[in-house]
Design an enzyme around this catalytic site. Structure first.
Site, PDB file in Angstrom:
ATOM      1  N   SER A 200       0.927  -1.419   0.247  1.00  0.00           N
ATOM      2  CA  SER A 200      -0.069   0.036  -0.186  1.00  0.00           C
ATOM      3  C   SER A 200       0.697   1.274  -0.056  1.00  0.00           C
ATOM      4  O   SER A 200       0.521   2.349  -0.790  1.00  0.00           O
ATOM      5  CB  SER A 200      -0.927   0.190   1.275  1.00  0.00           C
ATOM      6  OG  SER A 200      -1.920  -1.166   1.168  1.00  0.00           O
ATOM      7  N   HIS A 247       0.446   4.493   4.094  1.00  0.00           N
ATOM      8  CA  HIS A 247      -0.308   5.161   3.077  1.00  0.00           C
ATOM      9  C   HIS A 247      -0.023   6.624   2.823  1.00  0.00           C
ATOM     10  O   HIS A 247       0.191   7.176   1.923  1.00  0.00           O
ATOM     11  CB  HIS A 247      -1.890   4.976   3.276  1.00  0.00           C
ATOM     12  CG  HIS A 247      -2.446   3.715   3.146  1.00  0.00           C
ATOM     13  ND1 HIS A 247      -3.729   3.704   3.074  1.00  0.00           N
ATOM     14  CD2 HIS A 247      -1.867   2.539   3.126  1.00  0.00           C
ATOM     15  CE1 HIS A 247      -4.068   2.310   2.885  1.00  0.00           C
ATOM     16  NE2 HIS A 247      -2.912   1.485   3.025  1.00  0.00           N
TER      17      HIS A 247
END
Length: 296
Positions: A200, A247
């Site tokens: 991610s 993220h």
């Protein structure tokens, strides 16, 4: 007076072709500036080239690679502009299969964890114990099918256009450095005993670079912003157990690197592009050292 007039044509006579000296010509190669006749000139994007320059045998003028078409970021245009994206997806898929086919110790060695086991037990593993490789291996490790499915789908749709726009070397650098930035921020802010995994951070780096690409092309930014907002909502929603640090770290690094890659001035393009990547790597090392000092 008559003698001077008679000598003028010789002083200003038209040169002969460098391959056919008996043929006068007013045409010159736009690379090496040697005179060429109509039989020798080769059509080019600008003017004409001599046969040597056209085939790269001449030692004068720019190298043949200098006339090759370039990507928006200055990279070389490849035959398959999605090759690296396919390789990255294949690598993630291979690790996913290995996670389920091999003993659980393999997964334990691949995930990002700061320090384990927790106090008062003696630490035996983790980044704080010198296992910095976990900052990289976690970027290619998934355990749940939905996790790898979502990340690889995002990698395919975001990675393809970016690889074509940046070129392979710059695209791979963007992916890896963004992923490392996400790993470093996770290591710094997350609980040291919580294991994290997934691509991610690198994928969100591609989100940030995609925003820079859309801006570079003066295209509509709203679809990118909408997609990013949706992903950020999921990132911070309770119950999903998502490492938001990865993220955010990847997104910030990807936006910075993407902007540098696509907006660097032509005369200092390489310096700005890879200099920005180097600065992000310095920040990654600094954050990792800081957290290690806190834990040890």
């Amino acid at each position: 007076m008559d003698h001077a007039a008679a000598g003028a044509p010789d002083a200003q006579s038209t040169p002969g072709c460098y391959r056919h000296p008996d043929r006068e010509t007013g045409i010159r190669c736009t690379r090496c500036e040697r005179p060429i006749c109509t039989d020798c000139m080769v059509n080019a994007s600008v003017g004409f080239h001599c046969p040597d320059c056209a085939t790269g045998r001449s030692g004068t003028g720019p190298a043949p690679a200098a006339s090759r078409p370039r990507t928006l970021a200055g990279g070389t245009i490849a035959g398959d502009p999605h090759l690296l994206t396919k390789i990255l997806i294949g690598l993630n898929a291979a690790v996913f299969i290995a996670v389920h086919a091999l003993p659980s110790s393999f997964l334990g060695d691949m995930v990002l964890i700061g320090r384990w086991p927790p106090a008062p037990f003696v630490p035996t593993e983790g980044v704080a114990e010198g296992e910095w490789y976990r900052l990289v291996t976690t970027m290619f490790t998934h355990e749940e099918i939905w996790h790898i499915g979502f990340n690889m789908l995002s990698l395919w749709f975001l990675g393809g256009p970016l690889e074509a726009a940046l070129g392979r070397a710059r695209y791979l650098t963007l992916y890896l450095v963004s992923g490392l930035a996400g790993s470093a921020l996770t290591y710094l802010l997350a609980s040291p005993t919580t294991a994290t995994l997934g691509a991610s951070g690198a994928v969100f780096g591609l989100f940030g670079a995609t925003a820079a690409l859309v801006r570079r092309l003066n295209a509509d930014m709203r679809p990118v912003v909408a997609l990013l907002v949706i992903n950020l909502i999921f990132t911070f929603s309770p119950g999903f157990n998502i490492a938001w640090q990865a993220h955010i770290g990847g997104l910030v690094a990807g936006a910075a690197i993407g902007y540098a890659m696509l907006h660097a001035p032509r005369e200092r393009r390489t310096l700005v592009q890879y200099g920005t990547c180097a600065l992000v790597l310095v920040a990654v090392v600094g954050l990792t050292l800081l957290r290690t000092a806190q834990l040890t």
